[in-house]
Design a protein around this motif. Structure first.
Motif, PDB file in Angstrom:
ATOM      1  N   LYS A 181       0.663  -1.221   0.018  1.00 55.65           N
ATOM      2  CA  LYS A 181      -0.101   0.105   0.050  1.00 55.65           C
ATOM      3  C   LYS A 181       0.835   1.138  -0.068  1.00 55.65           C
ATOM      4  CE  LYS A 181      -3.729   2.754   0.637  1.00 55.65           C
ATOM      5  NZ  LYS A 181      -3.144   4.131   0.737  1.00 55.65           N
ATOM      6  N   LEU A 182       1.732   1.355   0.983  1.00 58.18           N
ATOM      7  CA  LEU A 182       2.939   2.503   1.050  1.00 58.18           C
ATOM      8  C   LEU A 182       3.700   2.613  -0.158  1.00 58.18           C
ATOM      9  CD1 LEU A 182       4.306   2.380   4.336  1.00 58.18           C
ATOM     10  CD2 LEU A 182       2.752   3.919   3.627  1.00 58.18           C
ATOM     11  N   LEU A 183       4.081   1.691  -0.883  1.00 56.43           N
ATOM     12  CA  LEU A 183       4.636   1.810  -2.280  1.00 56.43           C
ATOM     13  C   LEU A 183       4.070   2.071  -3.439  1.00 56.43           C
ATOM     14  CD1 LEU A 183       7.512   0.885  -3.277  1.00 56.43           C
ATOM     15  CD2 LEU A 183       6.658  -1.246  -3.838  1.00 56.43           C
ATOM     16  N   MET A 184       2.708   1.533  -3.252  1.00 57.44           N
ATOM     17  CA  MET A 184       1.898   2.038  -4.284  1.00 57.44           C
ATOM     18  C   MET A 184       1.317   3.308  -4.128  1.00 57.44           C
ATOM     19  SD  MET A 184      -0.398  -1.389  -5.562  1.00 57.44           S
ATOM     20  CE  MET A 184      -0.918  -0.900  -7.163  1.00 57.44           C
ATOM     21  N   ASP A 185       1.419   3.805  -2.971  1.00 57.73           N
ATOM     22  CA  ASP A 185       1.001   5.281  -2.921  1.00 57.73           C
ATOM     23  C   ASP A 185       2.086   5.718  -3.434  1.00 57.73           C
ATOM     24  OD1 ASP A 185      -1.289   4.975  -1.773  1.00 57.73           O
ATOM     25  OD2 ASP A 185      -0.511   5.261   0.463  1.00 57.73           O
ATOM     26  N   GLU A 186       3.279   5.692  -3.292  1.00 55.53           N
ATOM     27  CA  GLU A 186       4.410   6.391  -3.891  1.00 55.53           C
ATOM     28  C   GLU A 186       4.528   6.395  -5.296  1.00 55.53           C
ATOM     29  OE1 GLU A 186       8.068   5.587  -1.866  1.00 55.53           O
ATOM     30  OE2 GLU A 186       9.163   5.714  -3.750  1.00 55.53           O
ATOM     31  N   VAL A 187       4.456   5.110  -5.902  1.00 61.89           N
ATOM     32  CA  VAL A 187       4.301   5.000  -7.492  1.00 61.89           C
ATOM     33  C   VAL A 187       3.067   5.552  -8.142  1.00 61.89           C
ATOM     34  CG1 VAL A 187       4.598   3.090  -9.218  1.00 61.89           C
ATOM     35  CG2 VAL A 187       5.768   3.032  -7.067  1.00 61.89           C
ATOM     36  N   PHE A 188       2.110   5.198  -7.717  1.00 57.71           N
ATOM     37  CA  PHE A 188       0.906   5.717  -8.365  1.00 57.71           C
ATOM     38  C   PHE A 188       0.183   7.020  -7.784  1.00 57.71           C
ATOM     39  CE2 PHE A 188       1.230   1.301  -9.414  1.00 57.71           C
ATOM     40  CZ  PHE A 188       1.027   1.416 -10.820  1.00 57.71           C
ATOM     41  N   GLY A 189       0.713   7.654  -6.692  1.00 59.23           N
ATOM     42  CA  GLY A 189       0.118   8.741  -6.038  1.00 59.23           C
ATOM     43  C   GLY A 189      -1.070   8.500  -5.189  1.00 59.23           C
ATOM     44  N   GLU A 190      -0.949   8.916  -3.845  1.00 61.18           N
ATOM     45  CA  GLU A 190      -2.047   8.402  -2.984  1.00 61.18           C
ATOM     46  C   GLU A 190      -3.372   8.950  -3.401  1.00 61.18           C
ATOM     47  OE1 GLU A 190      -0.781   9.924   0.758  1.00 61.18           O
ATOM     48  OE2 GLU A 190      -2.449   9.123   1.887  1.00 61.18           O
ATOM     49  N   GLU A 191      -3.400  10.129  -4.218  1.00 55.80           N
ATOM     50  CA  GLU A 191      -4.493  10.864  -4.617  1.00 55.80           C
ATOM     51  C   GLU A 191      -5.162   9.842  -5.751  1.00 55.80           C
ATOM     52  OE1 GLU A 191      -1.363  11.715  -4.954  1.00 55.80           O
ATOM     53  OE2 GLU A 191      -1.050  12.421  -7.139  1.00 55.80           O
ATOM     54  N   ASN A 192      -4.502   8.802  -6.353  1.00 53.27           N
ATOM     55  CA  ASN A 192      -5.023   7.960  -7.218  1.00 53.27           C
ATOM     56  C   ASN A 192      -5.338   6.674  -6.791  1.00 53.27           C
ATOM     57  OD1 ASN A 192      -4.943   9.878  -9.607  1.00 53.27           O
ATOM     58  ND2 ASN A 192      -2.493   9.517  -9.442  1.00 53.27           N
ATOM     59  N   TYR A 193      -5.173   6.573  -5.428  1.00 51.28           N
ATOM     60  CA  TYR A 193      -5.734   5.298  -4.691  1.00 51.28           C
ATOM     61  C   TYR A 193      -7.424   5.082  -4.632  1.00 51.28           C
ATOM     62  CZ  TYR A 193      -7.176   2.547  -0.642  1.00 51.28           C
ATOM     63  OH  TYR A 193      -8.101   1.631   0.191  1.00 51.28           O
ATOM     64  N   ILE A 194      -7.751   3.963  -4.999  1.00 51.46           N
ATOM     65  CA  ILE A 194      -9.245   3.981  -4.961  1.00 51.46           C
ATOM     66  C   ILE A 194      -9.837   2.925  -3.889  1.00 51.46           C
ATOM     67  CG2 ILE A 194     -11.023   2.539  -6.591  1.00 51.46           C
ATOM     68  CD1 ILE A 194     -10.007   3.644  -9.037  1.00 51.46           C
ATOM     69  N   GLU A 195      -9.129   1.721  -3.669  1.00 50.22           N
ATOM     70  CA  GLU A 195      -9.644   0.856  -2.630  1.00 50.22           C
ATOM     71  C   GLU A 195      -8.900  -0.401  -2.474  1.00 50.22           C
ATOM     72  OE1 GLU A 195     -11.673  -0.083  -0.074  1.00 50.22           O
ATOM     73  OE2 GLU A 195     -13.176   0.817  -1.079  1.00 50.22           O
ATOM     74  N   ILE A 196      -8.996  -0.969  -1.285  1.00 55.41           N
ATOM     75  CA  ILE A 196      -8.511  -2.243  -0.953  1.00 55.41           C
ATOM     76  C   ILE A 196      -9.554  -3.209  -0.980  1.00 55.41           C
ATOM     77  CG2 ILE A 196      -7.207  -3.890   0.600  1.00 55.41           C
ATOM     78  CD1 ILE A 196      -5.619  -1.390   1.717  1.00 55.41           C
ATOM     79  N   PHE A 197      -9.824  -3.790  -2.205  1.00 61.39           N
ATOM     80  CA  PHE A 197     -11.053  -4.869  -1.996  1.00 61.39           C
ATOM     81  C   PHE A 197     -10.692  -5.992  -1.295  1.00 61.39           C
ATOM     82  CE2 PHE A 197     -11.750  -2.030  -5.763  1.00 61.39           C
ATOM     83  CZ  PHE A 197     -13.007  -2.189  -5.517  1.00 61.39           C
TER      84      PHE A 197
END
Ligand SMILES: C[S@@+](CC[C@H](N)C(=O)[O-])C[C@H]1O[C@@H](n2cnc3c(N)ncnc32)[C@H](O)[C@@H]1O
Length: 487
Positions: A181-197
């Motif tokens: 989650k932390l890594l993807m926030d960094e790579v994709f941007g926290e503002e582009n986070y949608i969901e943990i299904f």
């Protein structure tokens, strides 16, 4: 200049060894490693840090030493198919795909090894650097850093391939969920986070732990540039197709455009004339023709229709399926509609998604033996890709495993006659001798993927109307070898 005694230097080295044991190899100080450690320490620490992070990021920037080499013998319908299977390391494959597919992928679904530490799977799922007998000096580094260094450059490269409206779905369990989650926030941007299904992976979970039974695992979802579009939940199909005739209406003429209307009539020309039944007449005003389940020429019919021409044109534009199934030439339509509700963040049978158990059984039935551990059900991948679909989009899975994503894409196309394409990448990972896969003749995991893709083609090749179920097979060859391929 101060002269240092050997004693001072020894003390200094002892201190360094205590503080930075990773900078020593066989008791020798590795200056390069020490430099990397100090650089890491000096950086402003935001986001997730681990030893080797910079080096792994650099892996995404360097050029590949490989090229994609087509293998027509292992391909099916090589010249016409737009699906792609790449046998090789996905780090190189992702670099090589940049040339032709940057910003062209509608969605990525990946299911990387979860780093469970298990050594009994057919594929490697242990990334820790500590031997089981060793007591790790730094638990985080020894358990997680190799896995993070593996996934980081691949996420960076995968992101570049996504369209701006593109989505990435990553399956994971709790071994790496927090780090990912932390890594993807960094790579994709926290503002582009949608969901943990949360996906219900098992209806009969193992009772192995003293603390909890594991019923779910997770799917992290990000959009390249998060927009305001609404995700689609369960697709509802009208229960039966509706006839287009209405005997109380006046006679009217409707022209159905070519290549839009499906049929079960065998290939051939259909001459103009009277069709229909004793009860109603339908006149075909011009000759038409059927090929591979489609009317490949326009169909102009005179009868008592429910719809006018503008209504028919509008429905076709909206994606309503029109069929003229039999030689009676009576048209019908089938509407696909979506639930108003966006998908819940719990994914289970209520939204039509199966478990690992069902997926294993189905794959076993297809391949004749249990040759792959924990395959994902295609219903899960179809459901995820359907959140924001493009019936002509390209869908990528660079940890393909047994090829569940390819199956999902083909089944989606078969359902709505879409032209989605898949790209699957799988490492030719050697299969261990003591496995069911080895006993069944498989020597590399990519052979399992290839087998499933070939069987899928066998299943879908005669479907009417025809969908593209072939694939171009590529291998990665080191650069000295000659010849390149342009898609
Ligand atoms: C958890 S499995 C994926 C299972 C898949 N979703 C399915 O349903 O069959 C992960 C797969 O990634 C593959 N893999 C691991 N490292 C890879 C790499 N560097 N390049 C390509 N594939 C890799 C493994 O061999 C394994 O088959």
């Amino acid at each position: 200049m101060t002269e240092y005694t050997f004693e001072t230097i020894d003390k200094l080295l002892d201190m360094l060894k205590k503080k930075h044991p990773k900078a020593f190899f066989n008791d020798e100080l590795d200056l390069k490693k020490l430099d990397e450690i100090l650089q890491n320490e000096n950086q402003i620490k935001s986001g997730l840090q681990w030893l080797g992070k910079e080096a792994s990021k650099n892996q995404a920037l360097s050029k590949s030493n490989f090229k994609l080499t087509p293998n027509p013998e292992k391909s099916i319908e090589f010249n016409s198919s737009e699906n792609i299977f790449i046998e090789g390391d996905n780090l190189d494959a992702l670099k090589l795909l940049q040339e032709d597919f940057t910003e062209r992928i509608k969605a990525i679904y990946i299911d990387p090894p979860y780093n469970t530490g298990s050594e009994s799977f057919v594929y490697t799922d242990k990334f820790s650097s500590a031997k089981s007998s060793q007591k790790p000096e730094n638990h985080f580094e020894s358990i997680h850093s190799n896995w993070l260094s593996m996934i980081y450059p691949r996420l960076i490269l995968g992101r570049k391939l996504l369209r701006n409206d593109g989505l990435i779905f990553v399956s994971i369990d709790d071994h790496e969920l927090a780090n990912l989650k932390l890594l993807m926030d960094e790579v994709f941007g926290e503002e582009n986070y949608i969901e943990i299904f949360s996906w219900v992976k098992s209806e009969t979970p193992a009772n192995l732990s003293r603390k909890s039974k594991k019923v779910v695992e997770y799917v992290l979802c990000y959009q390249k540039l998060k927009d305001k579009s609404k995700f689609k939940g369960i697709k509802k199909t009208s229960p039966s197709s509706n006839g287009l005739l209405n005997q109380s209406n006046a006679i009217n003429i409707l022209t159905f455009p070519k290549n839009k209307v499906t049929t079960r009539i065998p290939d051939g020309k259909i001459p103009k004339g009277n069709y229909g039944t004793d009860k109603y007449t339908i006149e075909l005003l011009e000759d038409t023709e059927v090929k591979a389940g489609f009317f490949i020429k326009k169909v102009t019919l005179k009868a008592k229709f429910k719809w006018t021409q503008p209504k028919l044109d509008e429905e076709i534009k909206k994606g309503t399926f029109i069929q003229i199934p039999t030689i009676k030439l009576s048209p019908s339509y089938e509407k696909l509609s979506y639930d108003e509700e966006v998908p819940p963040n719990l994914i289970n049978h209520k939204v039509g998604v199966d478990t690992n158990e069902t997926a294993s059984k189905e794959l076993q039935a297809m391949l004749g033996a249990k040759v792959f551990d924990f395959p994902k059900p295609p219903s899960l991948i179809k459901y995820l890709l359907g959140f924001s679909d493009d019936s002509e989009g390209i869908f990528l899975d660079f940890f393909a495993g047994s090829g569940a994503t390819a199956q999902a894409v083909l089944e989606m196309n078969e359902k709505d006659l879409g032209k989605r394409k898949y790209i699957c990448v799988q490492l030719p990972e050697t299969i261990k001798h003591n496995t069911e896969a080895y006993r069944n003749g498989f020597r590399k995991i990519s052979e399992i993927t290839h087998k499933r893709l070939s069987l899928l083609h066998k299943k879908h090749k005669n479907s009417l109307p025809k969908i593209d179920s072939g694939f171009k097979y590529f291998e990665l060859k080191e650069l000295e070898n000659q010849g390149t391929f342009v898609f």
